[in-house]
Enzyme design. Structure first.
Site, PDB file in Angstrom:
ATOM      1  N   HIS A 208       0.707 -18.885   8.488  1.00 44.35           N
ATOM      2  CA  HIS A 208      -0.494 -18.050   8.527  1.00 44.35           C
ATOM      3  C   HIS A 208      -1.709 -18.692   7.870  1.00 44.35           C
ATOM      4  CE1 HIS A 208       1.175 -17.035   4.564  1.00 44.35           C
ATOM      5  NE2 HIS A 208      -0.068 -16.807   4.204  1.00 44.35           N
TER       6      HIS A 208
HETATM    7  C1  UD1 Z   1      -4.063 -13.083   3.279  1.00 43.12           C
HETATM    8  C2  UD1 Z   1      -4.431 -13.895   2.056  1.00 43.12           C
HETATM    9  C3  UD1 Z   1      -3.471 -15.063   1.899  1.00 43.12           C
HETATM   10  C4  UD1 Z   1      -2.041 -14.602   1.887  1.00 43.12           C
HETATM   11  C5  UD1 Z   1      -1.768 -13.768   3.137  1.00 43.12           C
HETATM   12  C6  UD1 Z   1      -0.387 -13.199   3.040  1.00 43.12           C
HETATM   13  C7  UD1 Z   1      -6.810 -13.994   1.441  1.00 43.12           C
HETATM   14  C8  UD1 Z   1      -8.029 -14.825   1.485  1.00 43.12           C
HETATM   15  N1  UD1 Z   1      -5.787 -14.447   2.179  1.00 43.12           N
HETATM   16  O1  UD1 Z   1      -4.267 -13.904   4.426  1.00 43.12           O
HETATM   17  O2  UD1 Z   1      -3.732 -15.707   0.668  1.00 43.12           O
HETATM   18  O3  UD1 Z   1      -1.200 -15.718   1.871  1.00 43.12           O
HETATM   19  O4  UD1 Z   1      -2.708 -12.682   3.190  1.00 43.12           O
HETATM   20  O5  UD1 Z   1       0.078 -12.710   4.240  1.00 43.12           O
HETATM   21  O6  UD1 Z   1      -6.781 -12.985   0.785  1.00 43.12           O
HETATM   22  N2  UD1 Z   1      -4.348  -8.402  10.173  1.00 43.12           N
HETATM   23  C9  UD1 Z   1      -3.767  -7.422  10.935  1.00 43.12           C
HETATM   24  N3  UD1 Z   1      -3.023  -6.470  10.260  1.00 43.12           N
HETATM   25  C10 UD1 Z   1      -2.877  -6.441   8.924  1.00 43.12           C
HETATM   26  C11 UD1 Z   1      -3.507  -7.446   8.182  1.00 43.12           C
HETATM   27  C12 UD1 Z   1      -4.230  -8.420   8.809  1.00 43.12           C
HETATM   28  O7  UD1 Z   1      -3.879  -7.389  12.147  1.00 43.12           O
HETATM   29  O8  UD1 Z   1      -2.187  -5.546   8.415  1.00 43.12           O
HETATM   30  C13 UD1 Z   1      -5.098  -9.471  10.877  1.00 43.12           C
HETATM   31  C14 UD1 Z   1      -6.580  -9.195  11.017  1.00 43.12           C
HETATM   32  O9  UD1 Z   1      -7.005  -9.667  12.234  1.00 43.12           O
HETATM   33  C15 UD1 Z   1      -7.201 -10.049   9.944  1.00 43.12           C
HETATM   34  C16 UD1 Z   1      -6.237 -11.242   9.871  1.00 43.12           C
HETATM   35  O10 UD1 Z   1      -4.954 -10.686  10.151  1.00 43.12           O
HETATM   36  O11 UD1 Z   1      -8.499 -10.405  10.235  1.00 43.12           O
HETATM   37  C17 UD1 Z   1      -6.204 -11.905   8.514  1.00 43.12           C
HETATM   38  O12 UD1 Z   1      -5.965 -10.970   7.460  1.00 43.12           O
HETATM   39  P1  UD1 Z   1      -6.517 -11.266   5.982  1.00 43.12           P
HETATM   40  O13 UD1 Z   1      -5.976 -10.272   5.038  1.00 43.12           O
HETATM   41  O14 UD1 Z   1      -7.992 -11.430   5.997  1.00 43.12           O
HETATM   42  O15 UD1 Z   1      -5.963 -12.697   5.660  1.00 43.12           O
HETATM   43  P2  UD1 Z   1      -4.503 -13.264   5.834  1.00 43.12           P
HETATM   44  O16 UD1 Z   1      -4.541 -14.389   6.797  1.00 43.12           O
HETATM   45  O17 UD1 Z   1      -3.571 -12.141   6.095  1.00 43.12           O
HETATM   46  N1  UDP Z   2       8.105 -11.962   4.137  1.00 50.53           N
HETATM   47  C1  UDP Z   2       8.676 -10.810   4.674  1.00 50.53           C
HETATM   48  N2  UDP Z   2       8.694 -10.680   6.037  1.00 50.53           N
HETATM   49  C2  UDP Z   2       8.171 -11.615   6.885  1.00 50.53           C
HETATM   50  C3  UDP Z   2       7.598 -12.780   6.306  1.00 50.53           C
HETATM   51  C4  UDP Z   2       7.571 -12.919   4.941  1.00 50.53           C
HETATM   52  O1  UDP Z   2       9.167  -9.939   3.951  1.00 50.53           O
HETATM   53  O2  UDP Z   2       8.230 -11.423   8.108  1.00 50.53           O
HETATM   54  C5  UDP Z   2       8.038 -12.074   2.664  1.00 50.53           C
HETATM   55  C6  UDP Z   2       8.560 -13.338   2.028  1.00 50.53           C
HETATM   56  O3  UDP Z   2       9.948 -13.265   1.755  1.00 50.53           O
HETATM   57  C7  UDP Z   2       7.766 -13.391   0.731  1.00 50.53           C
HETATM   58  C8  UDP Z   2       6.413 -12.849   1.146  1.00 50.53           C
HETATM   59  O4  UDP Z   2       6.658 -12.092   2.333  1.00 50.53           O
HETATM   60  O5  UDP Z   2       8.342 -12.510  -0.239  1.00 50.53           O
HETATM   61  C9  UDP Z   2       5.457 -13.967   1.409  1.00 50.53           C
HETATM   62  O6  UDP Z   2       4.297 -13.467   1.972  1.00 50.53           O
HETATM   63  P1  UDP Z   2       3.270 -14.357   2.782  1.00 50.53           P
HETATM   64  O7  UDP Z   2       3.932 -15.554   3.315  1.00 50.53           O
HETATM   65  O8  UDP Z   2       2.578 -13.438   3.725  1.00 50.53           O
HETATM   66  O9  UDP Z   2       2.184 -14.741   1.680  1.00 50.53           O
HETATM   67  P2  UDP Z   2       2.057 -15.970   0.675  1.00 50.53           P
HETATM   68  O10 UDP Z   2       3.290 -16.046  -0.128  1.00 50.53           O
HETATM   69  O11 UDP Z   2       1.768 -17.181   1.478  1.00 50.53           O
HETATM   70  O12 UDP Z   2       0.851 -15.628  -0.149  1.00 50.53           O
END
Ligand code: UD1
Ligand code: UDP
Length: 364
Positions: A208
């Site tokens: 992601h």
């Molecule tokens: C965010 C965090 C990242 C973390 C990740 C975990 C920041 C800058 N980034 O990235 O550090 O590793 O979460 O997963 O805070 N969206 C949906 N449904 C949701 C959430 C998001 O459709 O429930 C989509 C939206 O189009 C959104 C995109 O995902 O624009 C990105 O979501 P966002 O929370 O901005 O950043 P992440 O890539 O999820």
């Molecule tokens: N995780 C989960 N379901 C998924 C993918 C990840 O429960 O389909 C869990 C994973 O085990 C870990 C956390 O989500 O505990 C990590 O989140 P993510 O990778 O979104 O964020 P990051 O750690 O990169 O900030």
């Protein structure tokens, strides 16, 4: 009188981190009156609510409904709504975790209102400012009164930035508290049957990071590697919503259809832990999963050029390979050939980090 504590989460990886802290705070209810604040950064059922169910957390007491958007928009929305909540209820302490935009926004409000701020998972640095989380980490740490760290490298980073030794507490890793607490329960998950998988006979993938999925070239290079790997073993890819949207927008579905990469929706914590634990290997750009695979002893091919968690490389099971197709495939072959390193568990990743945090906070 018990202190009013706000424990804040907003995005998927925050929920695994707040769960053990919440439970420890609850056990000490004569010291702390705790409310969970959910910023609403993540909002899909499988990115949010499922974790409250899986981890036995109550519904958030306060929901800020921030939603998605550009960094400025999302951060500003959280700042504005969290400030209103703080003005009304004035907590005695705010606890933030990790490095997402919610962490940054809440830290700014809290510190401007002179409310004590605790940051759990402080001091991690990738030294790569093109990564949005690095900015969030630096700002949050510079504003925090209590900096709880997962490893000694983090203490060193903070000391190098001039943070007083008195504010830094090396307590271990709350994400591992959750892993240890739920490992047994996760073995009851039926996910392997549902997906028709055999133990140690599939690769588990998550992606992601904008640096991997936002541009076609990088995402394509990774998918080409996954395609090659999928000719040997099934590749299970629970797709983050950001990546799901990019696959469509960048026209990458065809490449996936031509291979045996199995896209599924993101899954809940218990199913996911079961999938990780029984996999042959994991390929990921997730921060948290580098740590979880290290504790589970599962090879982790990390699709990044750097990491804020170097201990997972030096001590653990992670190897940084970037997003070059050939490098990814070579690293995977090393696992298939039994030539992959073993790794060991970092100091204090023992399931008791949240109690250490609470012990510090009780004395203040
Ligand atoms: C965010 C965090 C990242 C973390 C990740 C975990 C920041 C800058 N980034 O990235 O550090 O590793 O979460 O997963 O805070 N969206 C949906 N449904 C949701 C959430 C998001 O459709 O429930 C989509 C939206 O189009 C959104 C995109 O995902 O624009 C990105 O979501 P966002 O929370 O901005 O950043 P992440 O890539 O999820
Ligand atoms: N995780 C989960 N379901 C998924 C993918 C990840 O429960 O389909 C869990 C994973 O085990 C870990 C956390 O989500 O505990 C990590 O989140 P993510 O990778 O979104 O964020 P990051 O750690 O990169 O900030």
């Amino acid at each position: 009188m018990a202190k009013k504590v706000y424990l804040v989460g907003g995005a998927r990886p925050n929920f695994m981190k707040i769960a053990p802290i919440y439970k420890s705070l609850k056990k000490n209810s004569s010291f702390f009156k705790t409310k969970i604040v959910h910023t609403g950064q993540h909002y899909d059922y499988e990115m949010s609510e499922i974790f409250f169910k899986d981890l036995g957390l109550p519904k958030p007491h306060i929901y800020l409904n921030a939603g998605s958007g550009l960094h400025g928009h999302q951060t500003a929305k959280i700042i504005s709504s969290f400030e209103k909540v703080c003005l009304k209820e004035r907590p005695d302490l705010v606890i933030v975790v990790g490095d997402v935009n919610s962490t940054l926004a809440v830290s700014i409000v809290t510190s401007k209102m002179m409310i004590p701020l605790a940051h759990v998972e402080a001091g991690l640095r990738s030294f790569d400012r093109s990564m949005p989380e690095e900015i969030n980490r630096i700002v949050t740490d510079s504003l925090s009164d209590f900096l709880f760290t997962t490893c000694k490298d983090a203490d060193k980073n903070l000391r190098n930035e001039g943070v007083s030794r008195k504010k830094i507490y090396f307590v271990g890793n709350v994400m591992i508290d959750t892993l240890k607490q739920f490992l047994r329960k996760s073995s009851k998950s039926k996910i392997l049957n549902t997906l028709n998988l055999k133990k140690r006979n599939y690769a588990l993938v998550t992606l992601h990071r904008p640096s991997n999925v936002d541009q076609k070239e990088s995402f394509e290079r990774i998918l080409l590697a996954l395609k090659t790997i999928s000719s040997d073993i099934p590749v299970i890819f629970p797709v983050h919503p950001r990546s799901r949207k990019k696959i469509k927008a960048l026209g990458l579905q065809k490449l996936i259809d031509e291979s045996d990469i199995r896209l599924i929706k993101p899954v809940g914590y218990l199913d996911f832990l079961n999938l990780m634990k029984n996999s042959k290997l994991v390929l990921t750009d997730s921060g948290g999963m580098q740590e979880e695979t290290t504790v589970l002893g599962i090879p982790c091919i990390t699709l990044r050029f750097n990491t804020e968690r170097p201990i997972t490389v030096t001590k653990g099971t992670s190897t940084l390979v970037g997003n070059n197709t050939k490098k990814i495939v070579t690293a995977v072959k090393a696992v298939f050939n039994g030539k992959y390193k073993k790794g060991s568990i970092p100091e204090l990743w023992d399931g008791r980090a949240s109690s250490r945090i609470i012990n510090v906070l009780k004395k203040k």
